[in-house]
Design a protein around this motif. Sequence first.
Motif, PDB file in Angstrom:
ATOM      1  N   ALA A 100      -1.923 131.076  50.184  1.00 58.22           N
ATOM      2  CA  ALA A 100      -1.556 132.280  49.443  1.00 58.22           C
ATOM      3  C   ALA A 100      -1.787 133.520  50.286  1.00 58.22           C
ATOM      4  CB  ALA A 100      -2.383 132.368  48.165  1.00 58.22           C
ATOM      5  N   SER A 101      -0.966 134.508  50.061  1.00 61.19           N
ATOM      6  CA  SER A 101      -1.179 135.815  50.673  1.00 61.19           C
ATOM      7  C   SER A 101      -1.202 136.851  49.561  1.00 61.19           C
ATOM      8  CB  SER A 101      -0.102 136.131  51.711  1.00 61.19           C
ATOM      9  OG  SER A 101       1.171 136.094  51.124  1.00 61.19           O
ATOM     10  N   PHE A 102      -2.034 137.860  49.722  1.00 65.86           N
ATOM     11  CA  PHE A 102      -2.229 138.850  48.671  1.00 65.86           C
ATOM     12  C   PHE A 102      -2.589 140.182  49.296  1.00 65.86           C
ATOM     13  CE2 PHE A 102      -6.813 138.812  49.181  1.00 65.86           C
ATOM     14  CZ  PHE A 102      -7.054 137.550  49.714  1.00 65.86           C
ATOM     15  N   PHE A 103      -2.481 141.236  48.503  1.00 64.20           N
ATOM     16  CA  PHE A 103      -2.776 142.586  48.970  1.00 64.20           C
ATOM     17  C   PHE A 103      -4.215 142.942  48.629  1.00 64.20           C
ATOM     18  CE2 PHE A 103       1.289 143.859  50.486  1.00 64.20           C
ATOM     19  CZ  PHE A 103       2.205 143.158  49.722  1.00 64.20           C
ATOM     20  N   ASN A 104      -4.891 143.494  49.587  1.00 64.87           N
ATOM     21  CA  ASN A 104      -6.225 144.075  49.406  1.00 64.87           C
ATOM     22  C   ASN A 104      -6.091 145.534  49.830  1.00 64.87           C
ATOM     23  OD1 ASN A 104      -8.871 144.700  49.138  1.00 64.87           O
ATOM     24  ND2 ASN A 104      -9.620 143.354  50.768  1.00 64.87           N
ATOM     25  N   GLY A 105      -5.926 146.409  48.850  1.00 66.85           N
ATOM     26  CA  GLY A 105      -5.538 147.771  49.183  1.00 66.85           C
ATOM     27  C   GLY A 105      -4.141 147.742  49.762  1.00 66.85           C
ATOM     28  N   ASP A 106      -3.994 148.293  50.945  1.00 71.48           N
ATOM     29  CA  ASP A 106      -2.692 148.279  51.603  1.00 71.48           C
ATOM     30  C   ASP A 106      -2.558 147.126  52.592  1.00 71.48           C
ATOM     31  OD1 ASP A 106      -2.672 151.906  51.818  1.00 71.48           O
ATOM     32  OD2 ASP A 106      -1.916 150.564  50.254  1.00 71.48           O
ATOM     33  N   GLN A 107      -3.623 146.345  52.721  1.00 76.59           N
ATOM     34  CA  GLN A 107      -3.611 145.235  53.671  1.00 76.59           C
ATOM     35  C   GLN A 107      -3.039 143.981  53.036  1.00 76.59           C
ATOM     36  OE1 GLN A 107      -7.847 145.066  55.015  1.00 76.59           O
ATOM     37  NE2 GLN A 107      -6.928 144.907  57.046  1.00 76.59           N
ATOM     38  N   LEU A 108      -2.226 143.279  53.778  1.00 73.90           N
ATOM     39  CA  LEU A 108      -1.725 141.970  53.362  1.00 73.90           C
ATOM     40  C   LEU A 108      -2.590 140.916  54.042  1.00 73.90           C
ATOM     41  CD1 LEU A 108       0.367 140.250  51.874  1.00 73.90           C
ATOM     42  CD2 LEU A 108       1.797 140.365  53.918  1.00 73.90           C
ATOM     43  N   LEU A 109      -3.277 140.138  53.219  1.00 76.51           N
ATOM     44  CA  LEU A 109      -4.194 139.131  53.740  1.00 76.51           C
ATOM     45  C   LEU A 109      -3.717 137.731  53.364  1.00 76.51           C
ATOM     46  CD1 LEU A 109      -7.578 140.811  52.705  1.00 76.51           C
ATOM     47  CD2 LEU A 109      -6.384 140.977  54.895  1.00 76.51           C
ATOM     48  N   SER A 110      -4.058 136.783  54.208  1.00 78.52           N
ATOM     49  CA  SER A 110      -3.736 135.381  53.913  1.00 78.52           C
ATOM     50  C   SER A 110      -5.023 134.612  53.720  1.00 78.52           C
ATOM     51  CB  SER A 110      -2.933 134.770  55.066  1.00 78.52           C
ATOM     52  OG  SER A 110      -1.678 135.392  55.171  1.00 78.52           O
ATOM     53  N   SER A 111      -5.041 133.798  52.683  1.00 79.16           N
ATOM     54  CA  SER A 111      -6.240 133.020  52.392  1.00 79.16           C
ATOM     55  C   SER A 111      -6.166 131.677  53.102  1.00 79.16           C
ATOM     56  CB  SER A 111      -6.365 132.794  50.887  1.00 79.16           C
ATOM     57  OG  SER A 111      -7.464 131.950  50.622  1.00 79.16           O
ATOM     58  N   ILE A 112      -7.274 131.294  53.707  1.00 78.54           N
ATOM     59  CA  ILE A 112      -7.337 129.976  54.351  1.00 78.54           C
ATOM     60  C   ILE A 112      -7.958 128.943  53.429  1.00 78.54           C
ATOM     61  CG2 ILE A 112      -7.422 130.948  56.662  1.00 78.54           C
ATOM     62  CD1 ILE A 112     -10.432 130.388  56.672  1.00 78.54           C
ATOM     63  N   THR A 113      -8.483 129.388  52.298  1.00 77.07           N
ATOM     64  CA  THR A 113      -9.071 128.450  51.344  1.00 77.07           C
ATOM     65  C   THR A 113      -8.174 128.351  50.118  1.00 77.07           C
ATOM     66  OG1 THR A 113     -10.386 130.192  50.335  1.00 77.07           O
ATOM     67  CG2 THR A 113     -11.419 128.915  52.096  1.00 77.07           C
ATOM     68  N   PRO A 114      -8.113 127.181  49.502  1.00 73.21           N
ATOM     69  CA  PRO A 114      -7.277 127.028  48.307  1.00 73.21           C
ATOM     70  C   PRO A 114      -7.957 127.629  47.083  1.00 73.21           C
ATOM     71  CG  PRO A 114      -8.391 124.980  48.770  1.00 73.21           C
ATOM     72  CD  PRO A 114      -8.742 125.916  49.894  1.00 73.21           C
ATOM     73  N   TYR A 115      -7.188 127.820  46.055  1.00 69.94           N
ATOM     74  CA  TYR A 115      -7.691 128.314  44.784  1.00 69.94           C
ATOM     75  C   TYR A 115      -7.551 127.222  43.722  1.00 69.94           C
ATOM     76  CZ  TYR A 115      -7.365 132.858  47.045  1.00 69.94           C
ATOM     77  OH  TYR A 115      -7.511 133.901  47.916  1.00 69.94           O
ATOM     78  N   TRP A 116      -8.491 127.247  42.780  1.00 78.17           N
ATOM     79  CA  TRP A 116      -8.499 126.259  41.703  1.00 78.17           C
ATOM     80  C   TRP A 116      -8.619 126.941  40.348  1.00 78.17           C
ATOM     81  CZ3 TRP A 116      -7.583 121.278  42.937  1.00 78.17           C
ATOM     82  CH2 TRP A 116      -7.817 120.878  44.253  1.00 78.17           C
ATOM     83  N   GLY A 117      -7.965 126.361  39.353  1.00 81.87           N
ATOM     84  CA  GLY A 117      -8.167 126.802  37.992  1.00 81.87           C
ATOM     85  C   GLY A 117      -9.445 126.207  37.433  1.00 81.87           C
ATOM     86  N   GLN A 118      -9.722 126.534  36.178  1.00 78.13           N
ATOM     87  CA  GLN A 118     -10.973 126.088  35.563  1.00 78.13           C
ATOM     88  C   GLN A 118     -10.871 124.660  35.051  1.00 78.13           C
ATOM     89  OE1 GLN A 118      -8.725 127.921  34.074  1.00 78.13           O
ATOM     90  NE2 GLN A 118      -8.522 127.214  31.953  1.00 78.13           N
ATOM     91  N   GLY A 119      -9.677 124.143  34.957  1.00 78.33           N
ATOM     92  CA  GLY A 119      -9.474 122.767  34.497  1.00 78.33           C
ATOM     93  C   GLY A 119      -9.132 122.704  33.026  1.00 78.33           C
ATOM     94  N   THR A 120      -8.304 121.726  32.679  1.00 81.34           N
ATOM     95  CA  THR A 120      -7.946 121.497  31.286  1.00 81.34           C
ATOM     96  C   THR A 120      -8.002 119.992  31.019  1.00 81.34           C
ATOM     97  OG1 THR A 120      -6.294 121.942  29.556  1.00 81.34           O
ATOM     98  CG2 THR A 120      -5.441 121.421  31.746  1.00 81.34           C
ATOM     99  N   GLN A 121      -8.616 119.617  29.909  1.00 81.46           N
ATOM    100  CA  GLN A 121      -8.826 118.208  29.599  1.00 81.46           C
ATOM    101  C   GLN A 121      -7.568 117.588  29.018  1.00 81.46           C
ATOM    102  OE1 GLN A 121     -11.768 116.171  29.956  1.00 81.46           O
ATOM    103  NE2 GLN A 121     -10.296 114.552  29.446  1.00 81.46           N
ATOM    104  N   VAL A 122      -7.205 116.446  29.557  1.00 80.43           N
ATOM    105  CA  VAL A 122      -6.130 115.627  29.002  1.00 80.43           C
ATOM    106  C   VAL A 122      -6.740 114.279  28.623  1.00 80.43           C
ATOM    107  CG1 VAL A 122      -3.993 114.391  29.497  1.00 80.43           C
ATOM    108  CG2 VAL A 122      -4.300 116.755  30.289  1.00 80.43           C
ATOM    109  N   THR A 123      -6.598 113.908  27.369  1.00 80.21           N
ATOM    110  CA  THR A 123      -7.134 112.645  26.882  1.00 80.21           C
ATOM    111  C   THR A 123      -6.009 111.845  26.249  1.00 80.21           C
ATOM    112  OG1 THR A 123      -9.291 113.657  26.456  1.00 80.21           O
ATOM    113  CG2 THR A 123      -8.828 111.529  25.408  1.00 80.21           C
ATOM    114  N   VAL A 124      -5.835 110.621  26.732  1.00 77.89           N
ATOM    115  CA  VAL A 124      -4.795 109.735  26.211  1.00 77.89           C
ATOM    116  C   VAL A 124      -5.485 108.568  25.525  1.00 77.89           C
ATOM    117  CG1 VAL A 124      -2.724 108.412  26.736  1.00 77.89           C
ATOM    118  CG2 VAL A 124      -3.315 110.416  28.125  1.00 77.89           C
ATOM    119  N   SER A 125      -5.254 108.447  24.243  1.00 77.99           N
ATOM    120  CA  SER A 125      -5.889 107.375  23.484  1.00 77.99           C
ATOM    121  C   SER A 125      -5.024 106.123  23.499  1.00 77.99           C
ATOM    122  CB  SER A 125      -6.121 107.817  22.046  1.00 77.99           C
ATOM    123  OG  SER A 125      -4.890 108.096  21.412  1.00 77.99           O
ATOM    124  N   ALA A 126      -5.697 104.988  23.478  1.00 78.21           N
ATOM    125  CA  ALA A 126      -4.986 103.708  23.540  1.00 78.21           C
ATOM    126  C   ALA A 126      -4.320 103.375  22.214  1.00 78.21           C
ATOM    127  CB  ALA A 126      -5.954 102.603  23.928  1.00 78.21           C
TER     128      ALA A 126
END
Length: 126
Positions: A100-126
């Motif tokens: 990802a690349s994003f603006f920090n003020g007027d600077q365009l920066l590129s991230s070398i680390t990935p980003y993650w969401g908080q997670g969402t539970q999926v449950t499948v019952s038999a």
Amino acid sequence: QVQLVESGGGLVQTGGSLRLSCAASGRIHSILDMGWYRQTPGKQRELVATMNDEDKTNYADSVKGRFTISRDNSKNTVALQMNNLKPEDTAVYYCHAARASFFNGDQLLSSITPYWGQGTQVTVSA
């Protein structure tokens, strides 16, 4: 930087369907890779599906033919349509963004680390 928020998890019976959505926010310039991973207790997080900015997809063998990933680059969103769900699909699903690349003020920066969401539970019952 980049924040990811997922929605759409829940409880479903075997053979049912769910749709997960993820929205990225922040002063984003671009995100080259977006996708979904999942994790169950005691196991490593594993790739489910990813899509790059040229719409090239990559799926785990276990979900091919059942799950479909899509994204809207203009809105920085990614979705996962999950059909014919099985109990073994039960997991916490995480949205992922990388190169990802994003603006920090007027600077365009590129991230070398990935980003993650908080997670969402999926449950499948038999």
